[in-house]
Design a protein around this motif. Structure first.
Motif, PDB file in Angstrom:
ATOM      1  N   TRP A   7       0.816  -1.107   0.276  1.00 44.75           N
ATOM      2  CA  TRP A   7      -0.082   0.154  -0.108  1.00 44.75           C
ATOM      3  C   TRP A   7       0.729   1.201  -0.083  1.00 44.75           C
ATOM      4  O   TRP A   7       1.437   1.470   0.940  1.00 44.75           O
ATOM      5  N   SER A   8       1.081   1.913  -1.041  1.00 45.34           N
ATOM      6  CA  SER A   8       1.792   3.171  -1.265  1.00 45.34           C
ATOM      7  C   SER A   8       0.359   4.184  -0.997  1.00 45.34           C
ATOM      8  O   SER A   8      -0.661   3.505  -1.032  1.00 45.34           O
ATOM      9  N   LEU A   9       0.479   5.272  -1.290  1.00 42.86           N
ATOM     10  CA  LEU A   9      -0.767   6.378  -1.317  1.00 42.86           C
ATOM     11  C   LEU A   9      -1.828   5.968  -1.979  1.00 42.86           C
ATOM     12  O   LEU A   9      -2.964   6.142  -1.810  1.00 42.86           O
ATOM     13  N   GLY A  10      -1.565   5.121  -2.746  1.00 39.83           N
ATOM     14  CA  GLY A  10      -2.796   4.514  -3.720  1.00 39.83           C
ATOM     15  C   GLY A  10      -3.872   3.912  -3.321  1.00 39.83           C
ATOM     16  O   GLY A  10      -4.835   3.730  -4.091  1.00 39.83           O
ATOM     17  N   GLN A  11      -3.847   3.087  -2.383  1.00 40.20           N
ATOM     18  CA  GLN A  11      -4.847   2.089  -2.248  1.00 40.20           C
ATOM     19  C   GLN A  11      -5.458   2.508  -0.391  1.00 40.20           C
ATOM     20  O   GLN A  11      -4.742   3.051   0.143  1.00 40.20           O
ATOM     21  N   SER A  15      -4.274   0.788   8.082  1.00 42.54           N
ATOM     22  CA  SER A  15      -3.910   1.325   9.339  1.00 42.54           C
ATOM     23  C   SER A  15      -3.660   2.952   9.177  1.00 42.54           C
ATOM     24  O   SER A  15      -4.156   3.286   7.844  1.00 42.54           O
ATOM     25  N   THR A  16      -3.403   3.699   9.820  1.00 36.40           N
ATOM     26  CA  THR A  16      -3.025   4.934   9.786  1.00 36.40           C
ATOM     27  C   THR A  16      -1.984   5.381   8.854  1.00 36.40           C
ATOM     28  O   THR A  16      -1.798   6.518   8.226  1.00 36.40           O
ATOM     29  N   ASN A  17      -1.052   4.363   8.460  1.00 35.81           N
ATOM     30  CA  ASN A  17       0.169   4.662   7.691  1.00 35.81           C
ATOM     31  C   ASN A  17      -0.102   4.703   6.391  1.00 35.81           C
ATOM     32  O   ASN A  17      -1.054   3.867   5.765  1.00 35.81           O
ATOM     33  N   LEU A  18       0.487   5.412   5.690  1.00 37.98           N
ATOM     34  CA  LEU A  18      -0.034   5.729   4.011  1.00 37.98           C
ATOM     35  C   LEU A  18       1.123   4.613   3.086  1.00 37.98           C
ATOM     36  O   LEU A  18       0.736   4.706   2.092  1.00 37.98           O
ATOM     37  N   GLN A  19       1.578   3.834   3.839  1.00 40.53           N
ATOM     38  CA  GLN A  19       2.646   2.979   3.264  1.00 40.53           C
ATOM     39  C   GLN A  19       2.931   1.614   4.059  1.00 40.53           C
ATOM     40  O   GLN A  19       3.018   2.034   5.318  1.00 40.53           O
ATOM     41  N   GLY A  20       3.071   0.659   3.335  1.00 42.56           N
ATOM     42  CA  GLY A  20       3.292  -0.560   4.038  1.00 42.56           C
ATOM     43  C   GLY A  20       2.922  -1.776   3.248  1.00 42.56           C
ATOM     44  O   GLY A  20       2.406  -1.667   2.280  1.00 42.56           O
ATOM     45  N   GLU A  71      -6.560  13.794  -2.807  1.00 39.04           N
ATOM     46  CA  GLU A  71      -5.687  12.720  -2.647  1.00 39.04           C
ATOM     47  C   GLU A  71      -5.555  11.943  -1.309  1.00 39.04           C
ATOM     48  O   GLU A  71      -5.495  12.808  -0.391  1.00 39.04           O
ATOM     49  N   GLY A  72      -5.315  10.661  -1.300  1.00 39.37           N
ATOM     50  CA  GLY A  72      -5.110  10.033  -0.195  1.00 39.37           C
ATOM     51  C   GLY A  72      -5.659   8.698   0.033  1.00 39.37           C
ATOM     52  O   GLY A  72      -6.225   8.143  -1.132  1.00 39.37           O
ATOM     53  N   ASN A  73      -5.534   8.131   1.187  1.00 31.41           N
ATOM     54  CA  ASN A  73      -6.088   6.783   1.068  1.00 31.41           C
ATOM     55  C   ASN A  73      -7.317   6.505   1.806  1.00 31.41           C
ATOM     56  O   ASN A  73      -7.822   5.430   2.172  1.00 31.41           O
ATOM     57  N   LYS A  74      -7.980   7.764   2.046  1.00 27.69           N
ATOM     58  CA  LYS A  74      -9.516   7.732   2.364  1.00 27.69           C
ATOM     59  C   LYS A  74     -10.383   7.856   1.224  1.00 27.69           C
ATOM     60  O   LYS A  74     -10.406   8.694   0.564  1.00 27.69           O
ATOM     61  N   PRO A  75     -11.002   6.963   1.044  1.00 26.53           N
ATOM     62  CA  PRO A  75     -12.191   6.872  -0.075  1.00 26.53           C
ATOM     63  C   PRO A  75     -13.067   7.968  -0.215  1.00 26.53           C
ATOM     64  O   PRO A  75     -13.497   8.314   0.886  1.00 26.53           O
ATOM     65  N   GLU A  76     -13.246   8.734  -1.350  1.00 33.68           N
ATOM     66  CA  GLU A  76     -14.017   9.857  -1.434  1.00 33.68           C
ATOM     67  C   GLU A  76     -14.968   9.800  -2.556  1.00 33.68           C
ATOM     68  O   GLU A  76     -14.638   9.300  -3.537  1.00 33.68           O
ATOM     69  N   GLN A  77     -16.117  10.265  -2.611  1.00 29.26           N
ATOM     70  CA  GLN A  77     -17.169  10.005  -3.694  1.00 29.26           C
ATOM     71  C   GLN A  77     -16.889  11.095  -4.865  1.00 29.26           C
ATOM     72  O   GLN A  77     -16.392  12.030  -4.436  1.00 29.26           O
TER      73      GLN A  77
END
Length: 157
Positions: A7-11, A15-20, A71-77
């Motif tokens: 998981w990079s920023l894209g998915q 957790s709260t980490n933006l990468q892992g 942009e980020g890992n929280k889905p938005e409509q």
């Protein structure tokens, strides 16, 4: 919904980490009281189709592939598709498609290789647009490669 991999920023982040790295499937629900019907993964973005036809995206937004500004890992409509009932979604490397229940096809994101079908090679289109060339067709199914798309239309051989 289950998620795993890098998981990079894209998915969607588990957790709260933006990468892992998530080495095994883990349950992830971004909207607890609604059902996800379909998912699609691009190079660094993801698209989620809910049962009610709403479309959410998250990830990198370098070419407008999210269809919104966050942009980020929280889905938005995707607000531009809110008045459509979407029944299918697909992703390429940095572009996305959404098919409505009326057989209309919308595209957004990277367009420099003509992959949006909008009769232009704009570098990016940040708001979903109707593919006018297909407006007289009833599209049944769509699929994306990294930089191209395919569509099946009713009555087309």
């Amino acid at each position: 919904m289950l998620c795993w991999g890098y998981w990079s920023l894209g998915q969607p982040g588990i957790s709260t980490n933006l990468q892992g790295i998530v080495a095994e499937p883990q349950v992830y629900g971004f909207i607890s009281d609604r059902s996800v019907k379909e998912v699609a993964c691009g190079g660094n973005h993801s698209v989620f189709l809910l049962e009610d036809g709403e479309v959410y995206t998250c990830g990198l937004n370098t070419k407008g592939q999210l269809g919104h500004e966050r942009e980020g890992n929280k889905p938005e409509q995707i607000g531009a598709l809110a008045d459509q009932h979407i029944v299918h979604v697909a992703c390429g490397e940095s572009h996305s498609l959404a098919l409505s229940d009326r057989g209309q096809l919308f595209s957004w994101g990277a367009g420099s290789d003509g992959q949006l079908g909008l009769m232009t090679t704009e570098d990016s289109v940040t708001v979903p647009r109707l593919i006018q060339k297909l407006n007289q067709q009833t599209i049944l199914q769509v699929s994306c490669g990294n930089w191209h798309c395919l569509a099946l239309a009713a009555g087309c051989e």
